[in-house]
Design an enzyme around this catalytic site. Structure first.
Site, short mmCIF file in Angstrom:
data_model
loop_
_atom_site.label_atom_id
_atom_site.label_comp_id
_atom_site.label_asym_id
_atom_site.label_seq_id
_atom_site.Cartn_x
_atom_site.Cartn_y
_atom_site.Cartn_z
N GLU A 280 0.64 -0.84 -0.26
CA GLU A 280 -0.03 -0.16 -0.39
C GLU A 280 0.86 1.35 0.47
O GLU A 280 0.61 2.14 -0.78
CB GLU A 280 -0.95 0.24 1.21
CG GLU A 280 -2.78 0.27 1.07
CD GLU A 280 -3.29 -0.22 2.12
OE1 GLU A 280 -2.69 0.73 2.55
OE2 GLU A 280 -4.34 -0.10 1.77
N HIS A 301 6.79 -27.35 -0.34
CA HIS A 301 6.48 -28.48 -0.25
C HIS A 301 5.39 -27.77 -1.58
O HIS A 301 4.84 -28.58 -2.49
CB HIS A 301 5.92 -28.86 0.43
CG HIS A 301 7.45 -30.32 1.36
ND1 HIS A 301 7.58 -31.37 1.12
CD2 HIS A 301 8.39 -29.44 1.91
CE1 HIS A 301 8.50 -32.05 1.60
NE2 HIS A 301 8.89 -30.55 2.33
N LYS A 416 -13.99 1.48 -3.78
CA LYS A 416 -14.88 1.69 -2.36
C LYS A 416 -16.19 2.64 -3.47
O LYS A 416 -16.77 1.66 -2.75
CB LYS A 416 -14.02 1.91 -1.06
CG LYS A 416 -13.84 1.82 -0.51
CD LYS A 416 -12.92 2.69 0.17
CE LYS A 416 -11.73 2.51 1.31
NZ LYS A 416 -11.19 3.61 2.28
O1 PA5 Z 1 -2.92 2.03 5.89
C1 PA5 Z 1 -4.28 1.75 5.77
O2 PA5 Z 1 -4.13 3.49 6.24
C2 PA5 Z 1 -5.61 1.29 5.46
O3 PA5 Z 1 -4.57 0.03 5.81
C3 PA5 Z 1 -6.24 1.59 6.46
O4 PA5 Z 1 -5.51 0.90 8.20
C4 PA5 Z 1 -7.66 0.58 6.02
O5 PA5 Z 1 -8.26 0.81 5.08
C5 PA5 Z 1 -8.64 0.54 7.48
O6 PA5 Z 1 -9.02 1.95 7.38
P1 PA5 Z 1 -9.38 2.64 8.87
O7 PA5 Z 1 -8.37 2.34 10.13
O8 PA5 Z 1 -10.09 4.11 8.18
O9 PA5 Z 1 -10.82 1.91 8.47
#
Ligand code: PA5
Length: 428
Positions: A280, A301, A416
């Site tokens: 990410e 394996h 989303k």
């Molecule tokens: O690293 C990040 O920013 C994302 O993976 C968020 O943690 C994830 O999308 C969850 O978001 P939120 O804490 O706003 O629900």
């Protein structure tokens, strides 16, 4: 003392760290002085020493309350809002960790998983830690509504309020509004720390403390890693050494993927956390290494054949443990029908180590695949804190080397929006 040492002696391709030193010096200043891209999300850099002491006290007290009064804690969050806690709890606890049980929800919309958890919780004494910085993440919000309804049915609205712990943004979001209205105990995720860099905040520390591990030791480990990674000198900074090597393999030699490997099933979730951190943070502008993970010898394996002789599109990074929290010795067998008496008296740690050595040789010398070895002396709570920060710092360096802002995730919004549109959410 360095708790993780990066060994580049098993690379097949040649990497000249020296030529990156100047760039690394510059980026290190961006990180330390919080002037790099996305600098409003660099709060994690000093979090291990700058954390709110009162908040930590409140986390420990609330964790003791949950440990003494409940059989199960349901951690409801997705992405950075659960992966760090899960990684630490599984790495430190193994199969024999004592209660309370920790169950993860809010990370899926699968009706079977969600339905199974709800069924499992019926009649059990459970508390909820709902974690969402934005407070609007669908997976988490859907699960939380279901959990809250079940809890209120089980123990009544008043008691349910005492059994719900919310971790969210300090100033805004639907979860904050709800938590205030209901009077839940609330922990804060500082606004300058993003989800995937948040394990050193209440996001990670509260579930870790409920699981029986000391959050202060996690912070101490991270603080030690911070200290060790502040100096950009590539002959000393093991995290940057790792970051530069992976960047060079990608940029100079066109290798497109990295597989993080451990020799412990208890580290599977560390792999999941690491994949999110790097995936990410770096996967933007059609760039970056594909982060993958595997557990050896288990996956030797399954993936072993591919790694040995399949396409050379990735390198391996091995997490090598220097010690284990327990060991098991091979017993003598009079009949020796399984032919294993040659291992008699040998601990499994020794056998696992020989498997590592043999595999390293096969994958580098025979298969010609680059291997980076990260040796960690001890994976206790301190060691986990150290490892988390080591990778966070390496990831920031690595993303900046690529010219990427490590702290946003613009691509995630697209699914989303499509999903909201298809579900008929107002405004989409
Ligand atoms: O690293 C990040 O920013 C994302 O993976 C968020 O943690 C994830 O999308 C969850 O978001 P939120 O804490 O706003 O629900």
């Amino acid at each position: 003392m360095k708790h993780i040492v990066t060994d580049l002696g098993h690379l097949v391709h040649q990497v000249d760290l020296g030529k990156y030193q100047e760039k690394v010096n510059q980026i290190n200043l961006w990180i330390k002085e919080k002037t790099g891209k996305g600098n409003d999300f660099l709060g994690w850099v000093d979090q291990p020493i700058a954390y709110d002491k009162d908040e930590l006290k409140a986390i420990k007290e609330a964790a003791d309350y949950v440990r003494n009064n409940y059989d199960v804690l349901v951690v409801c969050g997705i992405g950075g809002s659960y992966l760090g806690a899960r990684a630490a709890i599984e790495a430190l606890g193994g199969l024999t960790r004592k209660s309370p049980e920790i169950i993860f929800m809010g990370q899926t919309l699968d009706p079977e998983y969600v339905g199974d958890v709800l069924d499992y919780l019926k009649g059990r004494k459970f508390a909820i830690n709902v974690i969402s910085k934005s407070g609007t993440t669908t997976e988490t919000a859907v699960s939380f509504r279901l959990l809250k309804e079940l809890l209120e049915k089980n123990i009544g609205v008043e008691m349910a309020r005492k059994s719900i712990f919310a971790t969210t943004d300090k100033e805004k979001g639907a979860l904050l509004t709800l938590a205030k209205k209901e009077g839940y105990t609330t922990f804060i995720l500082p606004s300058d720390i993003g989800g995937r860099y948040s394990v050193q905040t209440a996001v990670g520390l509260f579930p870790i403390a409920v699981a029986g591990f000391d959050p202060e030791e996690i912070l101490e480990g991270s603080a030690a890693a911070r200290e060790d990674t502040n100096d950009p000198d590539l002959s000393k900074n093991e995290a940057y050494k790792y970051a530069v090597a992976r960047y060079a393999l990608y940029e100079e030699y066109g290798i497109n993927g990295e597989m993080l490997i451990s020799y412990s099933p208890s580290l599977v979730q560390v792999g999941e956390w690491w994949k999110q951190l790097f995936g990410e943070s770096e996967g933007k502008s059609d760039k970056a290494l594909v982060p993958m993970s595997a557990t050896f010898t288990t996956d030797l394996h399954s993936l072993g054949q591919f790694i040995q002789q399949g396409t050379k599109s990735f390198f391996e990074t091995i997490i090598r443990k220097g010690s284990y929290r327990k060991d098991v010795e091979m017993p003598h067998d009079e009949e020796n029908l399984d032919g294993l008496n040659f291992l008699e008296g040998k601990p499994l740690s020794y056998i696992n180590e020989k498997a590592y050595e043999g595999t390293l040789l096969a994958h580098t010398k025979d298969a010609g695949r680059d291997n980076i070895v990260l040796s960690i002396d001890k994976l206790d709570a301190f060691g986990m804190g150290y490892l988390f920060y080591f990778f966070e710092r390496a990831c920031a360096m690595s993303a900046y080397l690529l010219g990427i802002n490590p702290f946003d995730q613009p691509g995630v919004e697209i699914y989303k929006k499509n999903m909201f549109h298809l579900l008929g959410k107002p405004g989409y």
